[in-house]
Design a protein around this motif. Structure first.
Motif, PDB file in Angstrom:
ATOM      1  N   CYS A  14       4.642   1.901  -3.185  1.00 25.36           N
ATOM      2  CA  CYS A  14       4.793   0.799  -2.230  1.00 25.36           C
ATOM      3  C   CYS A  14       3.862   1.046  -1.044  1.00 25.36           C
ATOM      4  O   CYS A  14       3.782   2.159  -0.529  1.00 25.36           O
ATOM      5  CB  CYS A  14       6.247   0.738  -1.766  1.00 25.36           C
ATOM      6  N   CYS A  46      10.372  -2.653  -1.110  1.00 26.69           N
ATOM      7  CA  CYS A  46      10.640  -2.137  -2.462  1.00 26.69           C
ATOM      8  C   CYS A  46      12.121  -1.845  -2.671  1.00 26.69           C
ATOM      9  O   CYS A  46      12.502  -1.336  -3.731  1.00 26.69           O
ATOM     10  CB  CYS A  46       9.827  -0.878  -2.706  1.00 26.69           C
ATOM     11  N   GLU A  51       8.516   2.094  -5.389  1.00 30.21           N
ATOM     12  CA  GLU A  51       7.549   1.495  -6.308  1.00 30.21           C
ATOM     13  C   GLU A  51       7.132   0.119  -5.792  1.00 30.21           C
ATOM     14  O   GLU A  51       7.946  -0.617  -5.232  1.00 30.21           O
ATOM     15  CB  GLU A  51       8.155   1.350  -7.694  1.00 30.21           C
ATOM     16  N   PRO A  53       6.491  -3.662  -5.591  1.00 32.17           N
ATOM     17  CA  PRO A  53       7.111  -4.800  -6.294  1.00 32.17           C
ATOM     18  C   PRO A  53       6.059  -5.574  -7.079  1.00 32.17           C
ATOM     19  O   PRO A  53       4.896  -5.624  -6.692  1.00 32.17           O
ATOM     20  CB  PRO A  53       7.691  -5.644  -5.163  1.00 32.17           C
TER      21      PRO A  53
END
Length: 54
Positions: A14, A46, A51, A53
């Protein structure tokens, strides 16, 4: 002969939290909004997973 499966690529980190899942925000108090410190919370981009999106 069976083919080996290639490992799945890792998801991108992210950009907002840089993969940690947490962000720091300045805490302000009073009518003049004086800064007194920082508070850590989960990343809303996120949702704390770290992680990027899709």
């Amino acid at each position: 002969m069976a083919r080996k499966k290639a490992p799945e690529p890792k998801p991108a980190a992210c950009e907002v939290c840089k993969g940690t899942g947490e962000v720091s925000r300045t805490v302000e108090v009073g009518r003049k909004r004086r800064a007194v410190g920082q508070q850590t919370g989960f990343c809303l981009n996120c949702l704390g997973s770290g992680e990027a999106p899709e």
